[in-house]
Design an enzyme around this catalytic site. Structure first.
Site, PDB file in Angstrom:
ATOM      1  N   SER A   1      55.994  11.949  37.674  1.00 51.90           N
ATOM      2  CA  SER A   1      54.819  11.101  37.632  1.00 51.90           C
ATOM      3  C   SER A   1      54.056  11.111  38.951  1.00 51.90           C
ATOM      4  O   SER A   1      52.863  10.843  38.991  1.00 51.90           O
ATOM      5  CB  SER A   1      55.224   9.663  37.271  1.00 51.90           C
TER       6      SER A   1
ATOM      7  N   ASP B   1      69.490   5.277  44.882  1.00 52.20           N
ATOM      8  CA  ASP B   1      69.492   6.043  43.635  1.00 52.20           C
ATOM      9  C   ASP B   1      70.492   7.200  43.715  1.00 52.20           C
ATOM     10  O   ASP B   1      70.152   8.354  43.447  1.00 52.20           O
ATOM     11  CB  ASP B   1      68.088   6.579  43.340  1.00 52.20           C
TER      12      ASP B   1
ATOM     13  N   GLY C   1      54.037  13.845  41.270  1.00 52.87           N
ATOM     14  CA  GLY C   1      53.528  15.163  41.630  1.00 52.87           C
ATOM     15  C   GLY C   1      54.420  16.241  41.065  1.00 52.87           C
ATOM     16  O   GLY C   1      55.153  16.028  40.111  1.00 52.87           O
TER      17      GLY C   1
ATOM     18  N   ILE D   1      59.424  24.337  40.152  1.00 53.88           N
ATOM     19  CA  ILE D   1      60.793  23.846  39.982  1.00 53.88           C
ATOM     20  C   ILE D   1      60.827  22.654  39.028  1.00 53.88           C
ATOM     21  O   ILE D   1      61.657  22.564  38.137  1.00 53.88           O
ATOM     22  CB  ILE D   1      61.405  23.441  41.341  1.00 53.88           C
ATOM     23  N   GLY D   2      59.923  21.719  39.203  1.00 54.78           N
ATOM     24  CA  GLY D   2      59.915  20.523  38.359  1.00 54.78           C
ATOM     25  C   GLY D   2      58.640  19.743  38.549  1.00 54.78           C
ATOM     26  O   GLY D   2      57.777  20.096  39.355  1.00 54.78           O
TER      27      GLY D   2
END
Length: 394
Positions: free
Chosen positions: A114, A235, A116, A110-111
Site C-alpha cells: 500500500s 512486527d 509503494g 520484488i513486491g
C-alpha cells in the site's frame, strides 16, 4: 522455564474485543501476512488492523522521531559508516534499455504494498544487488494513519531508525534518495535473497531442530540489540526475517517500530500482524512493547518447529479470542527442553513471560554451540555500565 500461571492471566473468556469488533468478517488469509506475499519483508506495509486512531495510541510520551534526532545529534548511533544521502534523482536507461535510477540498474520487481513497491537493482559501481523501496511522496502524504500523521511519517521514522543501526542480524540501510524536485523517494537496502527452508523438512512438519536453533539464536541476538537501544520492532514474524546465503538471519522492516527514551516501553496498541499479537495487546490494555516482541518471537518459534500457528481462528475476532483464552498445545514427541522454552515464551501473562536474556541462556538455545555471542556496538564501545563491565548488546 515454563509458566504455570499463564492460563490464569485472563480468568474469563472474553465475549467482545472492543478494539477489533469491527473486523469480524475479515478472512483468515488477512491474519497471515507471511502467506499472502512472500516478499512483503521489503514492502514497508503497516498492518492497518491495529493501527491507533489518534496520536496518543500511536506514539510513546516523547515521539520516536524526537528521541532519534537527539541520539543522532549526540553521536549515540552505532553506524561507523553513515547512510548515504542523495538529493538528486537521475532516471535513465543503460545500453540494453533497462531502466536506471542514478547508479542502479533495474532487474525485476520484488513486491508491492500500500505504501509503494520494491525492486531489485544492481549497482553499476560495485556490481552488487540491492533491494530498493520506491515511494511516491504525494501518495504517502495522502495516506492518513492518524489525525496528524500520514504514511510519510511512518516511512521517515523507519529511515531514522535504520540510520542508527549496525548489527550483523539487522538488514542494513545503504542509501536514501530524496530529490526535493521530484515526487520519488527511495530506500536502498542490502539485498538478502534467502528464504526459510521448505516446511516439512523436520519431523513435526516444521524446520529441523538444528536449523530452528540457528535461526532463533540469530533472531534473539538481533532483538537483544534493538531492545538494548530501547527500540521495539513491533512486527516480528517470518516475513520480516530473511536468511542470507550463508544461513544468517537478519531482521528487517521497521515501518511500525518505536523508539523510547529509557526502559519505559509502554504502548497501547500493537501495529503488528494479528496472529503474532500478544494477549495483552488484544485487550487494548497498556502493554510493554519489548514483551510483545518476545511473544511474537515465540509465535515465530512455534511456526518454525511445528509448521503452524499456535492460535489461529477463522476470523480476526476468533483469533484474538484464542490468543487470550486458549492454552498452548504442544504435541507429544517434542524435545522436552524445547517444549519448556516455547511454553515460557508463549506465557500469556507478560510479567511471567521469558525475557530475551532468559531465552538466550535457556539450555535448548545454548545447546552445543554455547552462549549467544555478544556484540560490542559502536555507540557503547569503551563505555562501562554500572557494574564496571563493558556495555554490550545482543
Amino acid at each position: 522455564m515454563g509458566c504455570c500461571s499463564c492460563f490464569g492471566f485472563i480468568s474469563k473468556p472474553i465475549r467482545s474485543l472492543r478494539l477489533v469488533s469491527s473486523f469480524r468478517t475479515r478472512s483468515q488469509e488477512r491474519l497471515l501476512d507471511d502467506e499472502e506475499d512472500e516478499d512483503s519483508f521489503y514492502n514497508g506495509e503497516a498492518t492497518d488492523i491495529l493501527n491507533g486512531s489518534d496520536d496518543e495510541l500511536r506514539s510513546p510520551v516523547k515521539r520516536s522521531e524526537e528521541i532519534i534526532l537527539f541520539r543522532i545529534q549526540s553521536g549515540k548511533i552505532c553506524r561507523e559508516v553513515p547512510v548515504k544521502e542523495t538529493r538528486q534523482v537521475v532516471r535513465s536507461e543503460d545500453e540494453n534499455g533497462n531502466k536506471m535510477v542514478n547508479e542502479y540498474v533495474r532487474e525485476f520487481k520484488i513486491g508491492s504494498g500500500s505504501y509503494g513497491k520494491v525492486v531489485l537493482y544492481r549497482s553499476t559501481k560495485d556490481g552488487k544487488q540491492y533491494a530498493i523501496k520506491a515511494f511516491h511522496k504525494s501518495h504517502l502524504l495522502k495516506l492518513r494513519v492518524a489525525p496528524s500523521e500520514t504514511a510519510m511519517t511512518d516511512v521517515l521514522r523507519e529511515v531514522l531508525i535504520m540510520k542508527m543501526l549496525d548489527h550483523p542480524n539487522i538488514v542494513n540501510l545503504i542509501e536514501v534518495i530524496d530529490d526535493p524536485n521530484t515526487d520519488q523517494f527511495y530506500m536502498v537496502l542490502e539485498y538478502v535473497e534467502g528464504k526459510w527452508a521448505p516446511e516439512g523438512s523436520g519431523p513435526t512438519g516444521g524446520l529441523g531442530e538444528t536449523t530452528v536453533r540457528k535461526y532463533l539464536r540469530d533472531i534473539v541476538a538481533g532483538l537483544m540489540y534493538l531492545h538494548a537501544h530501547n527500540i521495539v520492532h513491533g512486527d516480528i514474524k517470518p516475513d520480516n526475517l530473511l536468511v542470507t546465503s550463508t544461513g544468517i538471519v537478519k531482521i528487517g522492516d521497521f515501518s511500525v517500530s518505536q523508539v523510547f527514551e529509557d526502559d519505559n516501553d509502554e504502548l497501547r496498541r500493537s501495529p503488528g500482524t494479528p496472529v503474532f499479537t500478544a494477549p495483552e495487546c488484544c485487550l487494548g490494555l497498556t502493554y510493554h512493547g519489548k514483551a510483545a516482541d518476545t511473544w511474537a518471537l515465540g509465535v515465530t518459534l512455534y511456526r518454525m518447529v511445528l509448521g503452524e500457528y499456535p492460535f489461529l481462528g477463522d476470523t480476526l475476532q476468533d483469533t484474538y479470542d484464542k490468543i487470550v483464552n486458549n492454552p498452548i498445545f504442544i504435541p507429544d514427541g517434542i524435545n522436552s527442553q524445547l517444549k519448556n522454552l516455547m511454553e515460557g515464551i508463549l506465557c500469556k501473562d507478560p510479567k511471567h513471560r521469558l525475557t530475551l536474556n532468559a531465552i538466550a541462556e535457556h539450555p535448548w538455545v545454548v545447546g552445543e554451540e554455547g552462549p549467544i555471542p555478544q556484540y560490542l556496538c559502536r555507540c557503547k564501545r569503551g563505555k562501562r555500565n554500572k557494574e564496571g563491565n563493558f556495555a554490550i548488546c545482543g
